[in-house]
Design a protein around this motif. Structure first.
Motif, PDB file in Angstrom:
ATOM      1  N   ARG A 247       0.824  -1.215   0.000  1.00 25.98           N
ATOM      2  CA  ARG A 247       0.000   0.000   0.000  1.00 25.98           C
ATOM      3  C   ARG A 247       0.855   1.262   0.000  1.00 25.98           C
ATOM      4  O   ARG A 247       0.459   2.309   0.508  1.00 25.98           O
ATOM      5  N   ARG A 248       2.030   1.163  -0.599  1.00 24.91           N
ATOM      6  CA  ARG A 248       2.921   2.308  -0.776  1.00 24.91           C
ATOM      7  C   ARG A 248       3.852   1.985  -1.935  1.00 24.91           C
ATOM      8  O   ARG A 248       4.097   0.807  -2.234  1.00 24.91           O
ATOM      9  N   MET A 280      -3.931   4.789  -4.839  1.00 27.70           N
ATOM     10  CA  MET A 280      -3.714   3.989  -3.635  1.00 27.70           C
ATOM     11  C   MET A 280      -4.024   4.841  -2.412  1.00 27.70           C
ATOM     12  O   MET A 280      -3.341   5.826  -2.145  1.00 27.70           O
ATOM     13  N   ASP A 281      -5.069   4.473  -1.723  1.00 25.62           N
ATOM     14  CA  ASP A 281      -5.479   5.200  -0.519  1.00 25.62           C
ATOM     15  C   ASP A 281      -5.643   6.693  -0.790  1.00 25.62           C
ATOM     16  O   ASP A 281      -5.204   7.547  -0.010  1.00 25.62           O
TER      17      ASP A 281
END
Length: 317
Positions: A247-248, A280-281
């Motif tokens: 998630r990064r 992403m997010d």
């Protein structure tokens, strides 16, 4: 990887068994003060060492140093072979030879940043390994689908009220076909997945395609794990799957947990493609490539690559 390009980036890490060479391995501190040893101090035949260096310099690839041009003379001639990532003109043949961590030979321009093509896959497998170590991936034998969320492509011009796209998913789901659902992390890491589909505009069959064009759209599907095939589309699938887990952006992961730890410079860069951006997010994030097949990949100096190679030769310690 372009044939012969590895000779341009010759990083020979001499990692002999400690029982034969009892000296402890030296690891350089951050910066340029990397200690050296003469061939005599390192117990290396100076004549043969010079022969090895001379051979490396003389074995430079005959392909153009303009790597974008080289692309269109090779992979760019494949179906959907257009470049979608950055290229950089390569410099002189460059390399470093280490013995027990000390530099015993160095040539070319070791500080120059150049493309490394499929050497990038070593960095990709490293960040996947880090995810496994941190229990973000519980088992390499587990289906990747269990870790895969729907991916939203980052397109600032996307219109969601387009009637022509009504009823069609705007999300990218890599492991939803009957075949792809069976693919595990190990299959992707070993390049035995036979993943089917298209990613970043590149169909799986278009990378080093079958000589018989009749097989392109009707190729035989091999059971995951049964057949090895070198395929950069599938490596890029692994990169996107790893991004979904972390998630990064993967370059941030590599920098924090590896490159900063080994004292690498701040000049290396890991690129993706012009169209490999996702959300992403709530933030744009680029999914990096696992090589320079269509451009992009790891751009790094010989010095930084040697640090990474030394880390690898010491089993990550």
């Amino acid at each position: 990887m372009f044939p012969g390009y590895l000779t341009l980036w010759l990083f020979l890490i001499f990692a002999f068994p400690q029982s034969t060479f009892p000296q402890s391995t030296y690891f350089p501190a951050a910066g340029d003060k990397w200690e050296r040893r003469t061939p005599q101090q390192a117990k290396i035949d100076a004549v043969k060492l010079k022969e090895a260096v001379d051979f490396a310099v003389a074995s430079e690839s005959k392909a153009p140093r303009n790597l974008e041009l080289a692309h269109y003379q090779t992979f760019g001639r494949e179906p959907f072979g257009e470049a979608i990532g950055a290229f950089k003109e390569r410099g002189d043949a460059t390399g470093i030879i280490l013995r027990n961590g000390y530099i015993v030979a160095e040539w070319g321009d070791p500080q120059r940043v150049d493309m490394t093509f499929s050497v990038t896959k070593s960095f990709l497998s490293t960040v996947v390994g880090l995810a496994f170590d941190r229990k973000l991936i519980k088992s390499l034998q587990e289906p990747v689908r269990n870790y895969s969320a729907p991916v939203s492509i980052y397109q600032t011009t996307e219109k969601y009220d387009d009637a022509e796209k009504f009823g069609k998913s705007r999300l990218l789901e890599l492991f939803e076909t009957e075949h792809n659902r069976k693919i595990t992390w190990e299959h992707l890491l070993r390049q035995t997945s036979d993943w089917e589909g298209t990613l970043w505009g590149k169909p799986d069959w278009a990378d080093r395609p079958d000589k018989d064009a009749n097989n392109w759209l009707n190729r035989k599907r091999n059971e995951p794990g049964a057949v090895y095939e070198y395929n950069d589309v599938r490596v890029n699938v692994l990169a996107l799957a790893a991004l979904n887990v972390w998630r990064r952006p993967l370059p941030q992961v590599l920098k924090e947990f590896v490159m900063d730890e080994i004292g690498a410079s701040n000049t290396w860069r890991w690129f993706g493609y012009e169209n490999s951006w996702i959300v992403m997010d709530g933030l744009p994030a680029q999914s990096v490539s696992g090589g320079g097949h269509w451009g992009g990949g790891m751009f790094i100096s010989a010095r930084d690559m040697a640090r990474f190679g030394l880390l690898t030769s010491q089993n990550g310690k």
